[in-house]
Motif scaffolding. Structure first.
Motif: not given
Length: 166
Positions: A19, A22, A24, A26, A164
């Motif tokens: 996480s 990225s 993002q 997860y 995600r």
């Protein structure tokens, strides 16, 4: 797939790292999300229907289920996406490796959230695994089947799938 990892390895180390790296969010799927994804809008034991074959998944094909024929027993984990995807485009929901999900294990679904969210955690609870693996007979690969293990357990036939956040 990644194998020989514990639930603790994934939830406490890998997912925060992924996480952060990225940008993002997860996470592991909830048990309900995993089953929905595995079924892919079917109501049968497998997304493939009432039976499953060793041309559709990696499992111990010396056993049968629901009138299926015997098949091969490969005795190892195969590369991800070695078999056709289900109607949602997801590969290997049945067989290959057991998949850790986020939930604590409870004997029944009594008290589970109706929205499919992760089941409330208890300290040191056993964790849920779904999907079966290459060491299992087809009965174990059924969409509704579930297993449990301590969160620290590692095995060569256990892995994970991430979700995600959108």
């Amino acid at each position: 797939p990644v194998v020989n990892v514990s639930w603790d390895d994934i939830a406490r180390e890998y997912l925060p790292w992924l996480s952060k790296r990225s940008g993002q969010t997860y996470r592991l799927l909830s048990e309900a999300e995993w089953e929905y994804a595995a079924r892919a809008c079917t109501e049968t034991a497998f997304h493939t229907g009432v039976t499953i074959t060793t041309e559709q998944a990696n499992f111990d094909g010396t056993g049968t289920y629901g009138g299926s024929a015997k098949g091969v027993y490969r005795k190892k984990t195969l590369e991800a996406a070695s078999f056709p995807a289900n109607a949602f485009g997801l590969h290997d929901m049945h067989g290959n490796v057991w998949e850790w999900v986020a939930d604590c294990y409870y004997d029944t679904y009594e008290g589970a959230a109706a929205d499919g969210s992760v089941r409330a955690h208890r300290p040191d609870c056993p964790r849920v695994l779904r999907g079966g693996s290459w060491i299992d007979t087809p009965r174990v690969l059924r969409s509704a089947n579930r297993g449990r293990m301590p969160s620290t357990a590692r095995f060569i036939f256990r892995g994970f799938r991430v979700a995600r956040g959108l």
